[in-house]
Design an enzyme around this catalytic site. Sequence first.
Site: not given
Length: 561
Positions: A361-363, A470, A512, A517, A536
């Site tokens: 579901d995520k890199t 980050e 965040f 987002k 950001k």
Amino acid sequence: MNCCKPPELLERKVFLGQPSPTKFAKNAVKNTKYNLITFIPKVLFEQFKVFINLYFLAVAITQLIPALRVTYVYTSWAPLGFVIFITMCREAFDDVKRRMRDNEVNSAPYKKLTPGGVLSVTADKIKVGDLIYIEKDQRVPADVILLRTTEKAGSCFIRTDQLDGETDWKLRLAVGTTQKLTSDTEVLQCGPSIYAEKPQKDIHNFIGNFYSALPAATEEPLNIENTMWANTVVANGTALGAVIYTGRETRSSMNTNDAPSKIGHTDAEINNLTKLLFLLTVALSIALVLLKGATTMWYKYFIRFIVLFSYIIPINLRVNLDLSKIWYSICIHKDDEIPETVVRNTTIPEELGRISYLLSDKTGTLTQNEMVFKKLHLGTVSFGTESFPEVKEHLVSEYNNGTKQGTKVRKTLSYRVKESVRALAICHNVTPCGADETGEEEQGEGEVNPAFSTYSLNEKMQYQAASPDEVALVEWTEEVNLTLVYRDRQIMRLRTPAGDIEEFEILLIFPFTSESKRMGIIVRDTASGEISFVMKGADVVMANIGGNFCLYCILIPRNMR
């Protein structure tokens, strides 16, 4: 019947460093499925839930009746007994391994702060109200409130991958009242106590209060940022925590279900084929009974025919399958190409051969969360990897001109580059923690590490953050010679290309969240007094907020082209 009910979970007030009058759950970890009394009944029940085993049990029972016997008794009972014996040995082996892992966790040593000094205690002896020291890279043994940390500013990072699957580090803050004390022993002298909500499964929220009686009665609210749940790991420094939940009342235990008995696809397929073959034997038996003719003892012949045709279903297949699973597990455990692999269950090792796709579901799951900054886009101009030296030149040019923040200047390309890079160097939650070349230890927040007191331009910084994105941004600003050299909860310092230090006071941070987002930070330049708000976030959000004033950054995983 009341003895069978689970204990009621209640909110609590914990007096730190004192024996609790209330009996709470023991802190022992127990992941075993069986004990000496329940082992045989549970294993037999699980095995005879499977149709093929139940079928051969019924066939074997019929051979105990002389009128239905068509073969020797041992020819029916011996194969079935061997299959069950192999299965019981396998289950016993798995459960013994679980018990050994539990004993390893329960016997882990910890230091406990008491009025009589620091004592050594094992994890399973920890109780609610104890004050426990947790070293760097050490597992948190119970749900605790972070009271103090060796980091001067009272913050530390924890790894929660064993709790929520996230590999990003989480920032935790010590209770301000106790962090300000000059020594750990003063914690016990201030008459501390904690109000904690009742145990629950939610790992993202917590409500509580910290109370102290001396030198003056104080009350401080607690939230999720003050907690360290069981099975997380302290990533930096040494933490002093107050235990509020233990054992089955911890967040991790309440979110863990009992280990189910697993059945692989191969076993399921064999079970289904057994049912089809059984229907075939029933059909053949009915046909033969009809051909023999109607008699008063037709049912006896029917059962005999089923027993005779039972050899159509090969019980030795189960024997071979169980032995092969054990052999596969041993091979996996000893494979040199996958060292340190632990086989936790020998029931379904063959399932690994059925894997065709890995879905993530995520890199970060596939890229190990190592990101690299690749491109900076400022609307009309962009800088890639080959043109990063130009960014350095713009920064050197702008900082050497001596333009102060707040002064009205013509927004040249160099000025835009400077403000963009400085925004990336300011808007984050990254903490510098050491130098690669000097090998210095991690610094405490609130006190400048001696290794950085001169802010040498040749030092390579190391960073800690909850997100690898980050870290990638801050590492890139260091690459172009605008380096984050110090950060605590109030102050941030940057080293410019000229070797000077820019200091910013952190006024407010907007963290965040997955809903917004984006994140933001409000800082004050201590030299000019100017207050800036830097934000950001994801491009789909920032484009609607900043419009043409947005700068775009591209990050890619380090191991991707």
